[in-house]
Design a protein around this motif. Structure first.
Motif, short mmCIF file in Angstrom:
data_model
loop_
_atom_site.label_atom_id
_atom_site.label_comp_id
_atom_site.label_asym_id
_atom_site.label_seq_id
_atom_site.Cartn_x
_atom_site.Cartn_y
_atom_site.Cartn_z
N HIS A 1 0.67 -1.01 -0.20
CA HIS A 1 -0.06 0.06 0.45
C HIS A 1 1.28 1.19 0.22
O HIS A 1 1.52 1.43 1.18
CB HIS A 1 -0.86 -0.09 1.43
CG HIS A 1 -2.39 -0.81 0.86
ND1 HIS A 1 -2.34 -1.81 2.33
CD2 HIS A 1 -3.43 -0.90 0.09
CE1 HIS A 1 -3.23 -2.50 1.82
NE2 HIS A 1 -3.86 -2.14 0.55
N THR A 2 0.75 2.50 -0.66
CA THR A 2 1.40 3.68 -1.06
C THR A 2 0.46 4.95 -0.26
O THR A 2 -1.01 4.50 -0.54
CB THR A 2 1.35 3.76 -2.30
OG1 THR A 2 1.94 2.61 -2.68
CG2 THR A 2 1.89 5.41 -2.42
N TRP A 3 0.86 5.56 0.96
CA TRP A 3 0.44 6.57 1.47
C TRP A 3 1.22 7.97 1.00
O TRP A 3 2.24 7.65 0.66
CB TRP A 3 -0.29 6.36 2.75
CG TRP A 3 0.58 6.01 3.53
CD1 TRP A 3 1.84 6.83 4.34
CD2 TRP A 3 1.39 5.19 3.57
NE1 TRP A 3 2.54 6.68 5.38
CE2 TRP A 3 2.17 5.38 5.06
CE3 TRP A 3 1.48 3.22 3.27
CZ2 TRP A 3 3.12 4.60 5.26
CZ3 TRP A 3 1.97 2.63 4.52
CH2 TRP A 3 3.07 3.01 5.26
N PRO B 1 3.93 1.71 9.68
CA PRO B 1 3.25 1.25 10.06
C PRO B 1 1.90 1.85 8.84
O PRO B 1 2.19 3.24 8.23
CB PRO B 1 1.81 1.14 10.97
CG PRO B 1 2.79 2.30 11.01
CD PRO B 1 3.75 2.86 11.41
N CYS B 2 1.53 0.77 7.80
CA CYS B 2 0.39 0.88 7.02
C CYS B 2 -0.93 1.39 7.63
O CYS B 2 -1.82 0.85 8.40
CB CYS B 2 -0.17 -0.45 6.07
SG CYS B 2 -1.48 0.33 4.75
N GLY C 1 -7.32 1.51 8.80
CA GLY C 1 -8.33 2.47 8.33
C GLY C 1 -8.33 3.94 9.42
O GLY C 1 -9.39 4.73 9.18
N LEU C 2 -7.55 3.54 11.28
CA LEU C 2 -7.97 4.75 11.72
C LEU C 2 -7.21 5.50 12.17
O LEU C 2 -5.84 5.89 13.02
CB LEU C 2 -8.37 4.35 12.98
CG LEU C 2 -9.71 2.95 13.32
CD1 LEU C 2 -9.61 2.33 14.63
CD2 LEU C 2 -11.06 4.28 13.43
N MET D 1 -4.45 7.87 1.46
CA MET D 1 -4.29 6.54 0.43
C MET D 1 -4.41 6.68 -0.55
O MET D 1 -4.50 7.46 -0.84
CB MET D 1 -4.68 5.54 0.86
CG MET D 1 -5.08 5.22 3.01
SD MET D 1 -3.25 4.16 2.70
CE MET D 1 -2.66 2.73 2.06
N VAL D 2 -3.43 6.38 -1.51
CA VAL D 2 -2.70 6.79 -3.06
C VAL D 2 -2.88 5.53 -3.66
O VAL D 2 -2.80 4.81 -3.48
CB VAL D 2 -1.39 7.27 -3.13
CG1 VAL D 2 -1.34 7.06 -3.88
CG2 VAL D 2 -0.93 8.56 -2.42
#
Length: 104
Positions: free
Chosen positions: A14-16, A53-54, A61-62, A70-71
């Motif tokens: 995942h990318t953020w 952390p992702c 998601g919090l 999030m991208v």
């Protein structure tokens, strides 16, 4: 213009994006005008990480969406013209599926 840094978790991929340096007090993804316009922006820093952390997987998601987003997809492009802010005639060519990056 706020400075954004991208991270990609090595395990889940995942990318953020985070605002690493705000352009002023109380500036974030909801209030900074640089995220609403389509002007030219500097290429952001991009880091692959194991230690951070992702936000989606590890934090469930919090997370604060004013500072972290999030991208889903990223795309790049080129700009030919006299004014990088878009005030003059110019041609912009976008690469990839989307206009820039898609931030949820």
């Amino acid at each position: 213009m706020c400075t954004v840094t991208f991270f990609q978790q090595k395990s889940c991929k995942h990318t953020w994006a985070i605002i690493s340096t705000p352009c002023g007090p109380y500036m974030n993804f909801d209030t900074c005008p640089s995220f609403c316009g389509s002007g030219i922006k500097k290429t952001p820093s991009f880091y692959k990480t194991k230690s951070r952390p992702c936000p989606r997987c590890d934090l469930g998601g919090l997370y604060d969406r004013r500072a972290v987003r999030m991208v889903e997809r990223m795309g790049w492009g080129m700009h030919w013209g006299l004014d990088p802010e878009g005030g003059d005639w110019a041609v912009e060519v976008r690469m990839g599926e989307t206009r820039g990056c898609v931030i949820l």
